[in-house]
Scaffold this active site. Structure first.
Site, mmCIF file in Angstrom:
data_model
loop_
_atom_site.group_PDB
_atom_site.id
_atom_site.type_symbol
_atom_site.label_atom_id
_atom_site.label_comp_id
_atom_site.label_asym_id
_atom_site.label_seq_id
_atom_site.Cartn_x
_atom_site.Cartn_y
_atom_site.Cartn_z
ATOM 1 N N LEU A 8 0.853 -1.200 0.000
ATOM 2 C CA LEU A 8 0.000 0.000 0.000
ATOM 3 C C LEU A 8 0.884 1.243 0.000
ATOM 4 C CD1 LEU A 8 -2.917 -0.930 2.427
ATOM 5 C CD2 LEU A 8 -2.435 -1.666 0.076
ATOM 6 N N ARG A 15 2.001 15.328 6.468
ATOM 7 C CA ARG A 15 2.909 15.834 7.507
ATOM 8 C C ARG A 15 4.379 15.877 7.079
ATOM 9 N NH1 ARG A 15 1.699 12.415 12.544
ATOM 10 N NH2 ARG A 15 0.504 11.099 11.130
ATOM 11 N N TYR A 363 46.188 16.863 -12.047
ATOM 12 C CA TYR A 363 44.989 16.337 -12.711
ATOM 13 C C TYR A 363 45.403 15.378 -13.801
ATOM 14 C CZ TYR A 363 41.048 15.798 -15.810
ATOM 15 O OH TYR A 363 40.073 15.241 -16.598
ATOM 16 N N ASN A 374 56.579 8.446 -12.184
ATOM 17 C CA ASN A 374 56.354 9.460 -11.163
ATOM 18 C C ASN A 374 55.869 10.754 -11.825
ATOM 19 O OD1 ASN A 374 57.005 10.286 -8.205
ATOM 20 N ND2 ASN A 374 57.791 11.935 -9.485
HETATM 21 C C1 UD1 Z 1 -3.541 1.252 9.940
HETATM 22 C C2 UD1 Z 1 -4.393 0.125 10.513
HETATM 23 C C3 UD1 Z 1 -4.169 0.088 12.014
HETATM 24 C C4 UD1 Z 1 -2.691 -0.109 12.326
HETATM 25 C C5 UD1 Z 1 -1.898 1.003 11.670
HETATM 26 C C6 UD1 Z 1 -0.408 0.778 11.830
HETATM 27 C C7 UD1 Z 1 -6.378 -0.012 9.130
HETATM 28 C C8 UD1 Z 1 -7.806 0.330 9.004
HETATM 29 N N1 UD1 Z 1 -5.776 0.390 10.227
HETATM 30 O O1 UD1 Z 1 -4.055 2.464 10.481
HETATM 31 O O2 UD1 Z 1 -4.906 -1.009 12.583
HETATM 32 O O3 UD1 Z 1 -2.470 -0.090 13.718
HETATM 33 O O4 UD1 Z 1 -2.164 1.050 10.252
HETATM 34 O O5 UD1 Z 1 0.291 1.889 11.347
HETATM 35 O O6 UD1 Z 1 -5.828 -0.660 8.247
HETATM 36 N N2 UD1 Z 1 -3.307 3.597 2.348
HETATM 37 C C9 UD1 Z 1 -3.569 3.507 1.013
HETATM 38 N N3 UD1 Z 1 -4.825 3.731 0.577
HETATM 39 C C10 UD1 Z 1 -5.832 4.044 1.420
HETATM 40 C C11 UD1 Z 1 -5.542 4.137 2.795
HETATM 41 C C12 UD1 Z 1 -4.273 3.903 3.219
HETATM 42 O O7 UD1 Z 1 -2.681 3.216 0.197
HETATM 43 O O8 UD1 Z 1 -6.955 4.236 0.945
HETATM 44 C C13 UD1 Z 1 -1.934 3.376 2.827
HETATM 45 C C14 UD1 Z 1 -1.373 4.643 3.444
HETATM 46 O O9 UD1 Z 1 -0.658 5.372 2.494
HETATM 47 C C15 UD1 Z 1 -0.477 4.106 4.529
HETATM 48 C C16 UD1 Z 1 -1.131 2.795 4.919
HETATM 49 O O10 UD1 Z 1 -1.969 2.441 3.855
HETATM 50 O O11 UD1 Z 1 0.808 3.835 4.037
HETATM 51 C C17 UD1 Z 1 -1.850 2.869 6.231
HETATM 52 O O12 UD1 Z 1 -2.914 3.761 6.101
HETATM 53 P P1 UD1 Z 1 -3.340 4.735 7.265
HETATM 54 O O13 UD1 Z 1 -4.556 5.441 6.841
HETATM 55 O O14 UD1 Z 1 -2.191 5.523 7.704
HETATM 56 O O15 UD1 Z 1 -3.736 3.694 8.387
HETATM 57 P P2 UD1 Z 1 -3.679 3.925 9.937
HETATM 58 O O16 UD1 Z 1 -4.761 4.846 10.307
HETATM 59 O O17 UD1 Z 1 -2.323 4.245 10.361
#
Ligand code: UD1
Ligand code: CA
Length: 455
Positions: A8, A15, A363, A374
């Site tokens: 993913l 941030r 160089y 040398n």
């Molecule tokens: C997620 C988990 C949570 C876990 C945490 C650890 C879920 C619902 N929750 O929460 O249980 O403790 O990670 O860090 O899975 N992403 C996508 N597409 C999307 C949404 C997210 O590619 O539609 C990617 C984000 O870029 C990120 C990752 O998935 O890299 C996690 O997504 P994020 O929304 O940050 O999940 P958390 O709220 O951290």
């Protein structure tokens, strides 16, 4: 077992405050996503599916490779929705979910996790934390079996007290995935399709959820801002430093040492502070590297010595050769055994034979220098006429006086000598002396000019 890996990488990473998509931010010179892909490849999956969204074009462009399948997620509707986008491409019997912003995950941890998966069992990577704020909580039943994951924002006070958190990394049998994905809903505190809801569905379908934990919590740490990125960077570097020390390298200070690539090392290697190793670097036994050196894509043979503030890029240093302090070896620089390059010497596409020396302020570009020759201080090759480059060739045992300009193309044969201050434009035969400078005239009784006094 056949394996498909879904990574993913569609999130924005607000941030970071950056024009660069989050997963392209570097740790140790490689993007975070690049690290995850590197680990994924070591599991020899039949497919790697990278879900992209924010900055998709740039991510695709930077990481394009034949073995990667990029899947577009136009809107980031949640981790479950993200995995669902990859579903049509999945053909293996097991699916592993990784994250493009969690770069330090170890292959060994993933192998332990994958060992838990069967058609009746999922493998879930969890982490027990002092403060699991923000993490999904692992809810277990009376027998201690995993029953569900509840997201922090959806958790009751009692559930918030659970310290076992979800890392997000999960391995599942693929057969049920389409069914589970189809049943996800976004009826929750964040209005997202949560991948984590799969856990309760699997349990309801009679599957078990087995958990594993990483040996080191940094393995499952993501980077949401630059501070976390710097923590991952330092952790990576310490890990790399420890790996090298275990193989026989002395690091004067592991906290002031950086690897940005692949390094192989021999034994009894000494590396002083503030050294940066980039790309592919091979370091054989007994090599010594002084402080503040930057060494990129280079090979250092046994016993080579690199003194302080020296830069190597695409260079080979032979056995017992030495360079620096303040030397610069650019691509195509080769020092044969015991060759010596001293301070303020720049080499580019230059080959120094065994025992050849260029000690000071020189160089050498597009040059072949024979064994034991040398090069006097201040000598340069004039290898470029503004349009084309030409070669300078020196035989063995040549002595170039100080401050020569060697105008290429030019050849100076074995045993020849050139006088200090010469501009060598014609080839010099074996054992000849070439003197190519204006003859000195001395004028007796010379009167210096006197200052004109203005009236
Ligand atoms: C997620 C988990 C949570 C876990 C945490 C650890 C879920 C619902 N929750 O929460 O249980 O403790 O990670 O860090 O899975 N992403 C996508 N597409 C999307 C949404 C997210 O590619 O539609 C990617 C984000 O870029 C990120 C990752 O998935 O890299 C996690 O997504 P994020 O929304 O940050 O999940 P958390 O709220 O951290
Ligand atoms: Ca997150």
């Amino acid at each position: 077992m056949s394996l498909d890996i879904v990574i993913l990488a569609a999130g924005q990473g607000t941030r970071m405050r950056s024009a660069l998509p989050k997963v392209l931010h570097p740790v140790a010179g490689n993007s975070m996503l690049g690290h995850v892909i590197h680990s994924a490849r070591q599991l020899a999956p039949q497919g790697i599916h990278v879900v992209i969204g924010h900055g998709a074009e740039l991510v695709r462009e930077r990481l394009a490779a034949d073995d990667l399948n990029f899947v577009m997620q136009d809107k980031q509707l949640g981790t479950g929705h993200a995995v669902a986008q990859a579903l049509p491409a999945i053909t293996a019997d097991t699916v592993l979910v990784l994250y493009g912003d969690v770069p330090l995950i170890e292959v060994e941890t993933l192998q332990r996790l994958l060992a838990k998966v069967s058609d009746k069992q999922l493998g879930l990577l969890t982490v027990t934390l002092q403060d699991p704020t923000g993490y999904g909580r692992i809810v277990r039943d009376a027998e201690g079996q995993v029953a569900a994951i509840v997201e922090h924002k959806d958790a009751s006070e009692a559930q918030k007290a659970i310290r076992e958190g979800n890392t997000g990394i999960l391995a599942m049998p693929a057969a049920r995935l389409a069914d589970w994905m189809g049943r996800l809903s976004n009826n929750n505190a964040q209005g997202e399709y949560y991948l984590t809801d799969v856990i309760a569905m699997a349990v309801a379908d009679g599957l078990l959820v087995a958990t594993e934990q990483p040996h080191d919590t940094m393995e499952v740490q993501g980077a949401n801002d630059r501070r976390q990125l710097s923590e991952l960077e330092r952790h990576y570097q310490l890990r790399e430093g420890r790996r090298l020390m275990a193989q026989g390298v002395t690091l004067r200070d592991p906290a002031r040492f950086d690897v940005r690539g692949q390094v192989t090392v021999g034994r009894d290697v000494l590396i002083d502070i503030n050294v940066i190793l980039e790309g592919n670097v091979v370091i054989e036994d007994d090599v010594q590297i002084g402080p503040n050196c930057v060494i990129k894509d280079s090979t250092l043979r046994k016993g080579a010595i690199i003194k302080a503030n020296t830069h190597l890029d695409g260079a080979v240093m032979g056995e017992g050769s030495d360079a620096g302090p303040f030397a610069r070896l650019r691509p195509g620089s080769v020092l044969e055994a015991k060759a010596h390059v001293g301070n303020f010497v720049e080499l580019k596409n230059a080959h120094l034979g065994e025992g050849a020396k260029a000690g000071h302020l020189t160089y050498l570009g597009d040059a072949v220098i024979g064994a034991r020759s040398n090069i006097g201080a201040g000598t340069i090759t004039c290898n470029y006429d503004g349009a084309n480059k030409f070669k300078t060739v020196l035989g063995e045992d040549v002595f170039i006086g100080s401050n020569n300009a060697l105008v290429a193309p030019v050849e100076i044969k074995a045993g020849a000598t050139t006088a200090a201050g010469s501009t060598i434009t014609q080839s010099v035969e074996q054992a000849e002396l070439a003197v190519a400078r204006a003859r000195q005239r001395n004028i007796a009784g010379w009167k210096r000019p006197e200052k004109i006094i203005k009236g």
